[in-house]
Scaffold this active site. Structure first.
Site, PDB file in Angstrom:
ATOM      1  N   GLY A 137       3.005  -2.912   3.473  1.00 51.21           N
ATOM      2  CA  GLY A 137       3.908  -4.053   3.430  1.00 51.21           C
ATOM      3  C   GLY A 137       3.221  -5.360   3.761  1.00 51.21           C
ATOM      4  O   GLY A 137       2.004  -5.502   3.615  1.00 51.21           O
TER       5      GLY A 137
ATOM      6  N   SER B 180      11.167 -10.809  -6.550  1.00 49.06           N
ATOM      7  CA  SER B 180      12.414 -10.423  -7.191  1.00 49.06           C
ATOM      8  C   SER B 180      13.556 -11.149  -6.494  1.00 49.06           C
ATOM      9  O   SER B 180      13.401 -11.609  -5.361  1.00 49.06           O
ATOM     10  CB  SER B 180      12.592  -8.905  -7.096  1.00 49.06           C
ATOM     11  OG  SER B 180      13.724  -8.482  -7.806  1.00 49.06           O
TER      12      SER B 180
ATOM     13  N   ASP C  27      -2.903  -9.500   8.179  1.00 51.83           N
ATOM     14  CA  ASP C  27      -1.693  -9.284   8.972  1.00 51.83           C
ATOM     15  C   ASP C  27      -1.732  -7.911   9.639  1.00 51.83           C
ATOM     16  O   ASP C  27      -1.054  -7.681  10.643  1.00 51.83           O
ATOM     17  CB  ASP C  27      -0.436  -9.430   8.109  1.00 51.83           C
ATOM     18  CG  ASP C  27      -0.463  -8.604   6.833  1.00 51.83           C
ATOM     19  OD1 ASP C  27      -1.531  -8.095   6.462  1.00 51.83           O
ATOM     20  OD2 ASP C  27       0.591  -8.485   6.180  1.00 51.83           O
TER      21      ASP C  27
ATOM     22  N   CYS D  18       0.833  -1.186   0.000  1.00 53.88           N
ATOM     23  CA  CYS D  18       0.000   0.000   0.000  1.00 53.88           C
ATOM     24  C   CYS D  18       0.874   1.244   0.000  1.00 53.88           C
ATOM     25  O   CYS D  18       2.084   1.181  -0.184  1.00 53.88           O
ATOM     26  CB  CYS D  18      -0.907   0.003   1.236  1.00 53.88           C
ATOM     27  SG  CYS D  18      -1.853  -1.529   1.447  1.00 53.88           S
TER      28      CYS D  18
END
Length: 632
Positions: free
Chosen positions: A77, A367, A101, A2
């Site tokens: 996150g 990644s 979370d 976000c």
């Protein structure tokens, strides 16, 4: 994933409309929803804003700001181990109303206070308004995957995921920090904790910031430091055991990053790092994982065929896209908006392109960054070791004497060589290394585009030198030169270049980028392995190579690394030349009052005159000026 933004205004003049502007400008970080919290107290006006990209618990119940008792939270996150923490809290009597979370952070903070941070595995920045304690509690994750900027002046505290939010507040004074401009021209980024604007900072990784709303005091504390992992005795473990244990830790960390209620993919270049991530994830997956690669039509710079072959061998659901120069060039004018602090890594262009490709199919992409910093993969580590070995063969007094002679014989007086591009810079770097051939000096010299005296000539007002993580020291009882270079790269180049690049590129297309190699358990283990295991008999990244060779034949992997080719020098002379001419325009430069026109004229003349090696300096300068025109 976000975007967050907000303020604490002790002048009590900020409206909710301003808060909405601060979050609307980062809507690309969170297109799925927004939320705002205002608290107008007698002493301070407080605002917390949030833009949501739904990843875990897609229901409206998990929207933010989230409230629990006297706590209000906004969060950017992921906490990957939130399920285990939730179970622990439920055993203590906590009850939850969502599956997110976000809610776990609130309950963990209530139960353990700031000590809750030691339990989190993830990437995050979050802000909690603790009404009972009358404070604002701000946190950034251990490695700095997620950005957090803050500003404090004239009774106004601003914070946000991106600087562009600050520009929406009428109280923000965008005064340039000349020292930060100079640092950018050295490194291609502004080093943490500094910022391009005065009174503006980046919260350091592994740190927490507490603003006392009663007395306006700010306290910054550290809860994690990668140097602590290096400053410990090395593990008494054999090389085969180190390889086996590394694979177990990597596998667990990679699996954590697959937790999501939306489709997930992996960026696959065909190199060791991305192949390691892909192989270990596919090994444990009952379905084909999604992999993505961007290719170019230049065979000498194209890794897409290798990535495709790797994907076929591992059995992934692979997507590749060959981009044109036109598509890559179209990214350039957009860079200053998304990279709203000057940033010069041209690989932001292909990173943005591969993020666009992935976003067509998934909302989360893994990644493989940090493999080089954790497992010793950079060519410069081997190069620096060889240079230092050669310099050590020359007695100290002789080296210092040679440096003294070089001080009296300027580079421009050296026949023939003085006409070669970059000779002056290299001459001075050699002189510095003859005086001090430490790993610190070698790494710093390799990381700098400009030396201090060159910067002094470039700027009208002589800039100062910013403190940076290059000044950090390791305990010599437990570490060596390779450990120092890897640790400092972890805290400088990886933090301010690689992670910033991936965050802005992925968020520009509302894609959540995850970094599995940055799980703290990986570096805390790898840092304590003997350096000879990571660079073994001259083979860089030896441990990762041995893990990958279990899943992909060595014959497929052993090839020169090419990377995605960006012909910056050619572009600057052709397609981007009009941007360059505008940036070097004397009227514009004089209006700015930052750079010396004669130095710029010489740089431009030499570059267009055939000294293509100067393209990096031209590119850095152009990136600053494009940023300046966007934001100043």
């Amino acid at each position: 994933m976000c975007g967050i933004a907000g303020f604490a205004d002790f002048n009590r003049q900020t409206s909710e409309a301003t808060l909405r502007k601060m979050t609307d400008v980062i809507s690309h970080r969170g297109p799925d929803g927004d939320g705002h919290y205002m608290n107008n107290g007698e002493e301070v006006c407080l605002g917390l804003g949030h833009r949501r990209l739904s990843i875990i618990d897609l229901s409206n119940a998990a929207s933010q700001p989230m409230y629990y008792k006297s706590l209000v939270l906004i969060f950017n996150g992921e906490i990957y181990n939130y399920a285990e923490i939730r179970a622990e809290l439920e055993a203590k009597g906590h009850q939850f109303v969502t599956h997110s979370d976000t809610e776990v952070i609130l309950h963990a903070y209530e139960e353990w206070g700031a000590n809750c941070l030691s339990r989190f595995i993830g990437m995050y920045t979050f802000v909690i308004h603790d009404k009972d304690s009358n404070l604002l509690f701000c946190v950034r994750d251990r490695a700095g995957v997620k950005p957090f900027f803050w500003y404090y002046a004239d009774g106004l505290f601003l914070f946000g995921s991106e600087l562009k939010s600050f520009h929406q507040h009428p109280g923000f004074r965008k005064e340039l920090n000349t020292d930060a401009i100079a640092a950018f021209m050295q490194f291609g980024y502004v080093p943490t904790p500094h910022c391009i604007f005065r009174n503006t900072h980046k919260l350091q990784p592994g740190h927490q910031l507490t603003l006392n709303l009663a007395n306006k005091d700010i306290k910054i504390g550290q809860y994690w430091n990668v140097l602590d992992a290096y400053n410990q005795p090395k593990l008494d473990i054999s090389l085969p055991e180190a390889i086996s244990e590394s694979e177990k830790i990597l596998e667990k960390a990679f699996q954590y990053r697959m937790v999501a209620d939306v489709p997930v993919g992996v960026f696959l270049s065909g190199g060791y790092d991305s192949t390691c991530v892909t192989a270990l994830l596919q090994k444990n997956s009952g379905t084909k994982i999604n992999t993505f690669t961007i290719g170019v039509h230049d065979k000498g710079l194209n890794e897409a065929p290798f990535a495709k072959a790797t994907a076929a061998h591992l059995g992934t659901n692979h997507t590749e896209y060959y981009c044109t120069s036109k598509e890559a060039l179209e990214i350039v004018p957009t860079l200053p908006f998304f990279y709203d602090e000057p940033f010069a890594d041209s690989s932001a262009i292909p990173t943005t392109l591969v993020c666009k490709l992935a976003r067509q199919s998934v909302t989360v992409a893994l990644s493989a960054d940090a493999g080089d910093e954790v497992f010793a993969g950079y060519n410069k580590y081997d190069y620096i070791a060889r240079v230092k070995k050669k310099l050590n063969k020359v007695p100290g007094p002789v080296r210092r004497g040679m440096a003294k002679i070089m001080e009296y014989v300027p580079a421009h007086r050296i026949p023939i060589l003085s006409r070669k591009p970059l000779f002056t810079t290299r001459y001075k770097k050699i002189m510095h290394l003859l005086k001090d051939n430490s790993a610190k000096e070698l790494l710093f010299n390799m990381s700098c585009l400009y030396l201090p005296d060159e910067l002094n000539r470039l700027f009208i007002q002589q800039p100062g030198s910013l403190s940076s993580y290059f000044d950090e020291q390791l305990d010599p009882a437990y570490t060596d030169d390779l450990s120092y270079m890897m640790a400092i790269d972890y805290k400088t180049y990886m933090l301010d270049d690689i992670l910033q690049k991936v965050d802005r590129a992925s968020m520009s297309v509302s894609l959540e980028g995850r970094e599995p190699f940055l799980d703290q358990h990986i570096i805390e283990f790898a840092a304590r392995l003997p350096s000879a295991y990571k660079m073994h008999n001259g083979i860089k990244k030896y441990i990762l190579r041995q893990i990958v060779h279990q899943y992909v034949p060595q014959s497929m992997m052993e090839r020169p690394k090419m990377g995605f080719g960006i012909p910056i020098a050619a572009w600057l002379k052709d397609e981007l030349r009009h941007f360059v001419d505008e940036a070097f325009d004397p009227a514009f430069v004089q209006q700015q009052g930052i750079f010396r026109q004669e130095e710029l004229d010489q740089l431009k003349k030499q570059f267009y005159g055939g000294k293509e090696q100067l393209y990096t300096k031209v590119w850095y300068y152009l990136m600053f000026q494009l940023w300046y025109k966007q934001w100043m």
